[in-house]
Design a protein around this motif. Sequence first.
Motif, PDB file in Angstrom:
ATOM      1  N   GLY A   1       0.797  -1.206   0.000  1.00 41.21           N
ATOM      2  CA  GLY A   1       0.000   0.000   0.000  1.00 41.21           C
ATOM      3  C   GLY A   1       0.833   1.261   0.000  1.00 41.21           C
ATOM      4  N   LEU A   2       1.815   1.361  -0.867  1.00 39.73           N
ATOM      5  CA  LEU A   2       2.656   2.536  -0.936  1.00 39.73           C
ATOM      6  C   LEU A   2       1.868   3.717  -1.484  1.00 39.73           C
ATOM      7  N   LEU A   3       2.138   4.882  -0.953  1.00 39.13           N
ATOM      8  CA  LEU A   3       1.433   6.103  -1.345  1.00 39.13           C
ATOM      9  C   LEU A   3       2.446   7.155  -1.754  1.00 39.13           C
ATOM     10  N   VAL A   4       2.241   7.727  -2.936  1.00 39.85           N
ATOM     11  CA  VAL A   4       3.106   8.786  -3.445  1.00 39.85           C
ATOM     12  C   VAL A   4       2.404  10.115  -3.219  1.00 39.85           C
ATOM     13  N   VAL A   5       3.089  11.045  -2.526  1.00 41.99           N
ATOM     14  CA  VAL A   5       2.513  12.343  -2.183  1.00 41.99           C
ATOM     15  C   VAL A   5       3.422  13.450  -2.701  1.00 41.99           C
ATOM     16  N   TYR A   6       2.829  14.457  -3.311  1.00 43.09           N
ATOM     17  CA  TYR A   6       3.604  15.613  -3.787  1.00 43.09           C
ATOM     18  C   TYR A   6       2.662  16.806  -3.937  1.00 43.09           C
ATOM     19  N   MET A   7       3.240  17.994  -4.043  1.00 46.98           N
ATOM     20  CA  MET A   7       2.478  19.229  -4.210  1.00 46.98           C
ATOM     21  C   MET A   7       2.405  19.557  -5.695  1.00 46.98           C
ATOM     22  N   ASP A   8       1.208  19.453  -6.254  1.00 44.33           N
ATOM     23  CA  ASP A   8       1.027  19.745  -7.671  1.00 44.33           C
ATOM     24  C   ASP A   8       1.279  21.233  -7.920  1.00 44.33           C
ATOM     25  N   GLY A   9       2.079  21.520  -8.928  1.00 45.93           N
ATOM     26  CA  GLY A   9       2.431  22.897  -9.238  1.00 45.93           C
ATOM     27  C   GLY A   9       3.733  23.339  -8.619  1.00 45.93           C
ATOM     28  N   ILE A  10       4.214  22.597  -7.620  1.00 44.85           N
ATOM     29  CA  ILE A  10       5.495  22.904  -6.978  1.00 44.85           C
ATOM     30  C   ILE A  10       6.525  21.840  -7.322  1.00 44.85           C
ATOM     31  N   CYS A  11       6.109  20.587  -7.232  1.00 44.28           N
ATOM     32  CA  CYS A  11       7.024  19.475  -7.515  1.00 44.28           C
ATOM     33  C   CYS A  11       7.244  19.310  -9.015  1.00 44.28           C
ATOM     34  N   ASN A  12       8.456  18.973  -9.386  1.00 42.91           N
ATOM     35  CA  ASN A  12       8.782  18.715 -10.783  1.00 42.91           C
ATOM     36  C   ASN A  12       8.101  17.421 -11.225  1.00 42.91           C
ATOM     37  N   PRO A  13       7.244  17.456 -12.265  1.00 48.78           N
ATOM     38  CA  PRO A  13       6.557  16.218 -12.702  1.00 48.78           C
ATOM     39  C   PRO A  13       7.529  15.114 -13.088  1.00 48.78           C
ATOM     40  N   GLN A  14       8.715  15.470 -13.538  1.00 47.89           N
ATOM     41  CA  GLN A  14       9.697  14.457 -13.908  1.00 47.89           C
ATOM     42  C   GLN A  14      10.115  13.627 -12.704  1.00 47.89           C
ATOM     43  N   HIS A  15      10.213  14.256 -11.527  1.00 50.83           N
ATOM     44  CA  HIS A  15      10.564  13.531 -10.313  1.00 50.83           C
ATOM     45  C   HIS A  15       9.459  12.549  -9.931  1.00 50.83           C
ATOM     46  N   VAL A  16       8.206  12.977 -10.107  1.00 46.23           N
ATOM     47  CA  VAL A  16       7.079  12.091  -9.792  1.00 46.23           C
ATOM     48  C   VAL A  16       7.085  10.878 -10.720  1.00 46.23           C
ATOM     49  N   ASN A  17       7.291  11.124 -12.000  1.00 43.86           N
ATOM     50  CA  ASN A  17       7.317  10.017 -12.960  1.00 43.86           C
ATOM     51  C   ASN A  17       8.469   9.065 -12.684  1.00 43.86           C
ATOM     52  N   THR A  18       9.618   9.613 -12.282  1.00 47.47           N
ATOM     53  CA  THR A  18      10.775   8.765 -11.967  1.00 47.47           C
ATOM     54  C   THR A  18      10.483   7.861 -10.782  1.00 47.47           C
ATOM     55  N   VAL A  19       9.858   8.424  -9.741  1.00 45.82           N
ATOM     56  CA  VAL A  19       9.516   7.634  -8.557  1.00 45.82           C
ATOM     57  C   VAL A  19       8.523   6.538  -8.913  1.00 45.82           C
ATOM     58  N   ARG A  20       7.495   6.876  -9.657  1.00 47.12           N
ATOM     59  CA  ARG A  20       6.492   5.877 -10.038  1.00 47.12           C
ATOM     60  C   ARG A  20       7.107   4.756 -10.884  1.00 47.12           C
ATOM     61  N   GLN A  21       7.980   5.130 -11.808  1.00 43.24           N
ATOM     62  CA  GLN A  21       8.600   4.122 -12.663  1.00 43.24           C
ATOM     63  C   GLN A  21       9.465   3.167 -11.847  1.00 43.24           C
ATOM     64  N   ARG A  22      10.221   3.713 -10.887  1.00 42.66           N
ATOM     65  CA  ARG A  22      11.083   2.856 -10.065  1.00 42.66           C
ATOM     66  C   ARG A  22      10.256   1.980  -9.135  1.00 42.66           C
ATOM     67  N   LEU A  23       9.124   2.477  -8.672  1.00 39.32           N
ATOM     68  CA  LEU A  23       8.256   1.652  -7.836  1.00 39.32           C
ATOM     69  C   LEU A  23       7.666   0.494  -8.635  1.00 39.32           C
TER      70      LEU A  23
END
Length: 366
Positions: free
Chosen positions: A80-102
Motif C-alpha cells: 500500500g505505498l502512497l506517493v505524495v507531492y504538491m502539484d504545481g510545486i514538484c517537478n513532474p519528472q521527479h514524480v514520474n521517476t519515482v512511479r517508474q522505479r516503484l
Amino acid sequence: MIQDTRIHFTYCNAIVDQKILQHEVLHRIQIAPTQITNLLELQQLIPLEKISLSSNLEEISQSLIKGSIYIQLEPDFNEGLLVVYMDGICNPQHVNTVRQRLLELNFDVIFDSSILDQVLADNANSPFPLFMSSERVDRTEFNLLNGQVALLSNGSPYVISGPTTVFDFFISPEDYYSPWVLGSFFRCIRYFGVAFSILASPVYVAVLTFHYSVIPQSLLTPNIESRANVPFAPIFEVLLLELTVELLREAGARLPTKVRQTLGIVGGIVLGEAAVQAGLTSNILIIIVSLSALSSFATPIFKMSNTIRFLRFPLMCLAAAWGGLGVIMGLVILLGHLLRLKSLGTPYIVPMFPFRFREFNSSIDR
C-alpha cells in the motif's frame, strides 16, 4: 484488483445504472485480453459514448453528481505505498521517476518505507543517504513545500522524500521556530560539528605520525607526557577508542532507555579512565574522540550521522599511510564522489554545484 492493476471506481450509487456498470464496464475490463496499463487502453475497451479523460477535480465532481462513473488506475504498489507531492510545486519528472522505479520493484514484502531509500536510490553503493527519512510531520510538510516527492507505506511511521541535497540533512525545522539569527547560528554550529567529527581523529593520526613540527611548543610537552606510556602507534590507539565508542552506541541502541543511559555514561567514563591508566591511550585522544562523537550527534538526520561516523575510518587509514597528504587525498575522493552523486537525477551537492548563489546562501544561513 484486475490483472495486477488496481482500478478505483467512484460513483453515486443512487443515480448510476448498475447494469451499465456491471456489464459494460466491469465485465469488459475483466475479460480484457491484455493487461491494462493506461487510461487510453481502458477508454478503447469500454463500448460507451461520452468517455472523457480529465484531471480537473471540479469537473470530475460535477460529472459524478450527474451520474458519471469516475475510473482511476493505480499501480499495485507493494504494502500500500502512497506517493505524495504538491502539484504545481514538484517537478513532474521527479514524480514520474519515482512511479517508474516503484513499478520495477520486485519485493514480496516491504517491511518499512525506509527500505525504499536503498532500492530507489540512484547509487545504492554510496554511504550517503539519497532520500530524506523522517517521522516528523513538520519536516515532511517542509519537504513537500520545497518540491520533494514523499513516499508513505502502511504500517511504517517513517516518510521518505526526495530528491535531496547534502545540505538538506543539516537543516532542522527548529531553525524556523526561532529568530533567524539564532537559527543561522545553530545551523553553522552543525556544519562545524560535521567538519570536526570527520577530520579530528584523522588529523590527530596524521600529526602524531608524520607532522610533529606543526604542534605548538606549548602543547608539545603535554602531548609527549600523555603518550609516554602508550605502546601503540597513533592509528591503533585511535581505532581502539573509536571502535569502543561505536560498540557503546550499538549496545545502547538495543537496551532499555534507563539501562542505555547508564551504559553510555558509566561505560564511557570507566573505559576511558581504564584505558588511560593502563597506558593504552592518551588523555588528549580521549578528549578528541569524545568531542568527535558528540559532534556527529549534531546532525538532525540519523542516516547522515551514520555516514559521518563511517567516513572517519577510511580517512584515519589514509592519514596513517600518508599523513596530511592522505587526508587531502581522502577529501578529494570524497568530493569527487559527491560530485557524481544524484538523487532522482538531481545533483547531490546543488546549489554548490552547479553553483546557485541565492540557494547556496539560504542553505548556510536561515
